[in-house]
Design a protein around this motif. Sequence first.
Motif, PDB file in Angstrom:
ATOM      1  N   HIS A   1      -4.086   6.914  -3.317  1.00 51.24           N
ATOM      2  CA  HIS A   1      -3.719   5.785  -2.754  1.00 51.24           C
ATOM      3  C   HIS A   1      -3.537   4.586  -3.930  1.00 51.24           C
TER       4      HIS A   1
ATOM      5  N   THR B   1       0.868  -1.314  -0.168  1.00 47.47           N
ATOM      6  CA  THR B   1      -0.033   0.218  -0.144  1.00 47.47           C
ATOM      7  C   THR B   1       0.895   1.264   0.204  1.00 47.47           C
TER       8      THR B   1
ATOM      9  N   THR C   1      -2.634   0.225  -4.130  1.00 44.53           N
ATOM     10  CA  THR C   1      -2.546  -1.008  -3.455  1.00 44.53           C
ATOM     11  C   THR C   1      -1.825  -2.098  -4.753  1.00 44.53           C
TER      12      THR C   1
ATOM     13  N   THR D   1      -5.477   0.020  -7.839  1.00 42.07           N
ATOM     14  CA  THR D   1      -5.068  -1.326  -7.636  1.00 42.07           C
ATOM     15  C   THR D   1      -4.471  -1.924  -8.626  1.00 42.07           C
TER      16      THR D   1
END
Length: 604
Positions: free
Chosen positions: A65, A53, A67, A137
């Motif tokens: 963000h 992360t 991931t 992601t």
Amino acid sequence: MASPATTQTVRPLDTLRFDTSGPPQITSVVADHLRLLGARTDGPAPGDESTGTTTVTGGGFAPAHATATWAGPTGGLVDEATVQAATGIMAVHGRRDGNPRGLAADYAATATGVLAVQGLLAALVGQARGGPVRAVTTGADRAGLLAVSQYLAAAGAEEGEAAELAPGGPPFTSADGVRFELETLDPEAWAAFWKALEAPAEALRAGWRPFQFRYATACAPFPAALHLTARSHTWERIRRAAAAYGAQVCALRSLAQRAAEHDGAAPWSLVPTATGPLAIGPDRPAPGALPGASPGVPIGGPLAGLTVLEAGRRIQAPLAAHLLGRLGADVIRIEPPGGDPLRGMPPTCSGISARWLALNRGKRAVEIDIKSEADRRRLRDLAAGADVFLHNWAPGKAAELGLDSDDLARVNPALVHAYTSGWADRIEDAPMGTDFMVQARTGVGEAVRPEGEAPAPSLMTLLDVLGGLLGAEAVLAGLLLRERTGHGVRVDSSLLGAADTLTAPALRRAARGENPRRSAGFRVPRRTADGWLAPADTDARAAAAHDLSGLSTTEALARLHEHGLTATAVTTELSDLHHDPRFTGSISRDAHGAPAVPDPWSFV
């Protein structure tokens, strides 16, 4: 939101901070690249070793963000070894040897780290252009599928390969023990070189086709007589023959040699092309807005509404542009009169090269003769309304044509001018800047093979693919820098940068005086009665104590599982990936029927 800008911004992430945690093979790449782009951190935070992360904050942006995982929830892939096994990397890399082989370097993890940084940069570019705040992601399983996408596309085509898939290939070895790579794109230079070394005429004729297609097939089963010919001459004699007849040779260098000369440079460079801030107003649209376009929030991917002109050949630049297109950009491919000749390279789907589609589907094409002044003016006109101009022409070619960054900045000061090269002018007396020559020169041949095995560059196009990833990352960094400063930017990336990124852990070990290579037997698949399996790296030693040769792959996996050991089946036929439960729903077919891998990121 308004485009965040700072008067002191020199790098795209200046004044921003990041925190990252997770698998070090992935997050070390993320952290290294974010630092080089200007972000600061207090160091890695503890976290789950299966999931990486990263959060970037500051600079007027909402937090971004990312991931990064080894695989999706149903994949059962837990590390580099199992990802390489499942995605087909081991199968493609092992074609020269006739059996699947693991790459001793952490290739999938490295690519995943770069993809995570790409996602963060794209999210920030989208924010700066008024788009929504997005989290991204990605996964090593997607990175692995992307790495083999050309080979997968060929495996699923309507016809067979143009060249034989069988063991064999470089490097060659001279009479005095020098292992070397050979490169030429010219069949006449190939023939003249081997004739000068007195190779049998039939061998040099039979060897050209597999040599020429090794970039596509990851193997080169040319006659053994060529290896015997090389072994009958000294390295000096071989060098003279290559120089005399237009071929190039490069002796394999060690990781220790590369570490000793490494200049510590970033894998890309970003340089503003305008002397002052662009005047934003009615006559000059904001960066990211095409002339005549309506201002507003971009709809679709984070690069929606941006235009990329791509004048790319082979893999590196086309892949970079392909990734930008998957992020939402409109990609216009500049092709020679009559179209890109590689469109017809077999095997084909609906008459179009499956490999070409893997890198170029979804792009628009414009035919331009760069030898014509009138067509060069057309190209400048296109650049005047574009956001990115991306090419991988030979060194000096853009300046010779009047299409270098300074030339195009005169017609579009907001342009991001991107050049993906072989060497980035960082190596003196460098050979031709192709994948295998860069592998040879930078120690990659040692990095991909464990201790006790002779160094050998992979015939899988490792650096072309990773170089394409770095090229897209550099363009995204340039776009973000442009949004923050109002300047156009020249960005340069290279296969050399890709090699140094891939081998960074080994180069650090070499610089400390440690053995840079992995231990003997590292990441070697195990044979079963009906196939192969690959234990996770941490379980490989314990798995070696079990005799699996008489068991089916399913039985062998169950046996290891009973003992608490993790392993996965090795994909040996890429066409089987369509039905592999580890990638359910991931692989589709495009409008031409060619296999297509999934986008490497998901944005929410």
